[in-house]
Design an enzyme around this catalytic site. Structure first.
Site, PDB file in Angstrom:
ATOM      1  N   HIS A   5       9.525  -3.884  -2.078  1.00  0.00           N
ATOM      2  CA  HIS A   5       8.645  -3.795  -0.914  1.00  0.00           C
ATOM      3  C   HIS A   5       8.351  -5.206  -0.435  1.00  0.00           C
ATOM      4  O   HIS A   5       8.789  -6.180  -1.057  1.00  0.00           O
ATOM      5  CB  HIS A   5       7.370  -3.016  -1.233  1.00  0.00           C
ATOM      6  CG  HIS A   5       6.504  -3.632  -2.285  1.00  0.00           C
ATOM      7  ND1 HIS A   5       6.886  -3.728  -3.625  1.00  0.00           N
ATOM      8  CD2 HIS A   5       5.257  -4.193  -2.234  1.00  0.00           C
ATOM      9  CE1 HIS A   5       5.911  -4.294  -4.321  1.00  0.00           C
ATOM     10  NE2 HIS A   5       4.924  -4.596  -3.493  1.00  0.00           N
ATOM     11  N   HIS A  55       5.550  -7.130  -0.034  1.00  0.00           N
ATOM     12  CA  HIS A  55       4.427  -7.997  -0.405  1.00  0.00           C
ATOM     13  C   HIS A  55       4.948  -9.349  -0.881  1.00  0.00           C
ATOM     14  O   HIS A  55       6.004  -9.437  -1.531  1.00  0.00           O
ATOM     15  CB  HIS A  55       3.571  -7.334  -1.476  1.00  0.00           C
ATOM     16  CG  HIS A  55       2.742  -6.202  -0.955  1.00  0.00           C
ATOM     17  ND1 HIS A  55       2.085  -5.314  -1.776  1.00  0.00           N
ATOM     18  CD2 HIS A  55       2.448  -5.823   0.323  1.00  0.00           C
ATOM     19  CE1 HIS A  55       1.426  -4.441  -1.041  1.00  0.00           C
ATOM     20  NE2 HIS A  55       1.639  -4.719   0.237  1.00  0.00           N
ATOM     21  N   ASP A 107       4.307 -11.438  -3.180  1.00  0.00           N
ATOM     22  CA  ASP A 107       4.585 -11.741  -4.587  1.00  0.00           C
ATOM     23  C   ASP A 107       5.870 -11.081  -5.067  1.00  0.00           C
ATOM     24  O   ASP A 107       6.317 -11.325  -6.192  1.00  0.00           O
ATOM     25  CB  ASP A 107       3.409 -11.339  -5.484  1.00  0.00           C
ATOM     26  CG  ASP A 107       3.070  -9.862  -5.409  1.00  0.00           C
ATOM     27  OD1 ASP A 107       3.081  -9.300  -4.293  1.00  0.00           O
ATOM     28  OD2 ASP A 107       2.770  -9.264  -6.453  1.00  0.00           O
ATOM     29  N   HIS A 108       6.495 -10.282  -4.218  1.00  0.00           N
ATOM     30  CA  HIS A 108       7.773  -9.639  -4.541  1.00  0.00           C
ATOM     31  C   HIS A 108       8.907 -10.165  -3.667  1.00  0.00           C
ATOM     32  O   HIS A 108      10.003 -10.411  -4.158  1.00  0.00           O
ATOM     33  CB  HIS A 108       7.662  -8.125  -4.365  1.00  0.00           C
ATOM     34  CG  HIS A 108       6.767  -7.484  -5.368  1.00  0.00           C
ATOM     35  ND1 HIS A 108       7.230  -6.708  -6.401  1.00  0.00           N
ATOM     36  CD2 HIS A 108       5.422  -7.527  -5.504  1.00  0.00           C
ATOM     37  CE1 HIS A 108       6.203  -6.304  -7.129  1.00  0.00           C
ATOM     38  NE2 HIS A 108       5.098  -6.791  -6.607  1.00  0.00           N
TER      39      HIS A 108
END
Length: 250
Positions: A63, A65, A67-68
Site C-alpha cells: 500500500h 503509506h 513507511d512502506h
C-alpha cells in the site's frame, strides 16, 4: 515448508511501526523486494547493494503509506526496477489486482486484495513458502493495527481477516514485527480486539446518544491516551461509529 525469507529492517522503529519496516526478499536471481520502506537514503542504499547481483528485480508495495512505499521511487531509480502494487499508489509502474501473479525463482507471489488498513491494500501469497506477506493487515506483535482511513474500512477489515483465515497459510510475514506462526490464533486475537472496540462504541452510543467522536474518545480509549496517538485514535473511533451506525454487518 520453506525457510523464512531474508529481510532488511529500516531504521524507523516507533510505537506504530514496532521494530521498523521489514523489506523482504524473495528469490535470488529473479528477485522481488516486498515493501521497500521509507525514503531513507541508508535503507535504500542497503537494499540496492543487497540485490546488485540479481538478474531481474521487481519492487512490490502492499500500500502507499510512506513507511512502506516512500523509498520505492529512489530504489527503482537505483536499480532500474519496476514498482508493482495497487494502482492507486502514485509510484507504481505496473498495477496489480487480486489474483495477479509475480514470478520469482523462489516461486510465485499472488496478489490478494485485503482492504481495511487502506482501501487498496494488497497482501502477497507466497505459495512455495505456504506464507502470506500481509503488510499492515496484521503486525507481528499485539492485537491491533490502525483501521480508520476511509468509509467502510472496519467492515472491510473484518472481511479481510476472515479471507486470510480461509486461505490458511502456515505463516504470515508482516512488515512490522516478527513472523506470525500461529495464524488462526492471531486472526482470532485481531478479530476479538476489533469486536471489543465495536462493543465499547455500541455501549457508549447507548449511554450518550448523539455525542461526537471526540466526546467519546476518552471513554473508549482511556484517559492515558498519548497525545501523539490522539489523531489516529480519533479517526479509528470515527470509523467504528460509522460501522455501528450502518448496522455493523461484516
Amino acid at each position: 515448508m520453506s525457510l523464512d525469507p531474508p529481510y532488511i529492517r529500516a531504521g524507523n522503529a516507533s510505537p506504530f511501526t514496532l521494530d521498523g519496516t521489514r523489506t523482504y526478499r524473495v528469490g535470488s536471481r529473479r528477485t522481488v523486494l516486498v515493501d521497500p520502506g521509507p525514503d531513507a537514503a541508508d535503507h535504500v542504499r542497503a537494499l540496492a547493494a543487497w540485490v546488485v547481483e540479481a538478474e531481474e528485480v521487481a519492487i512490490l508495495v502492499t500500500h502507499g503509506h510512506s513507511d512502506h512505499a516512500g523509498g520505492a521511487p529512489a530504489l527503482s531509480e537505483a536499480l532500474g526496477a519496476p514498482i508493482l502494487g495497487p494502482g492507486t499508489v502514485a509510484a507504481v509502474d505496473r498495477p496489480l489486482s487480486d489474483g495477479d501473479v509475480v514470478e520469482t525463482d523462489a516461486g510465485s507471489l499472488v496478489a490478494v486484495h485485503t482492504p481495511g488498513h487502506t482501501e487498496d491494500h494488497l497482501s502477497f501469497r507466497w505459495e512455495a513458502g505456504d506464507a502470506l506477506f500481509v503488510g499492515d493487515l496484521l503486525l507481528g506483535q499485539g492485537d491491533t493495527t490502525w483501521v480508520g482511513e476511509y468509509p467502510g474500512c472496519v467492515r472491510d477489515y473484518l472481511r479481510s481477516l476472515q479471507h486470510v483465515a480461509s486461505l490458511a497459510p502456515s505463516v504470515l510475514y508482516p512488515a512490522h514485527g516478527p513472523p506470525v506462526r500461529d495464524v488462526p490464533g492471531a486472526i482470532r486475537r485481531y478479530q476479538a480486539h476489533r469486536r471489543a472496540r465495536i462493543r465499547q462504541v455500541e455501549d457508549a452510543m447507548r449511554r450518550w446518544p448523539g455525542t461526537s467522536a471526540r466526546g467519546l474518545l476518552e471513554e473508549v480509549y482511556g484517559a492515558d491516551l498519548p497525545s501523539a496517538a490522539v489523531e489516529a485514535a480519533l479517526r479509528s473511533l470515527e470509523a467504528l461509529l460509522e460501522y455501528v451506525g450502518d448496522g455493523g454487518a461484516a
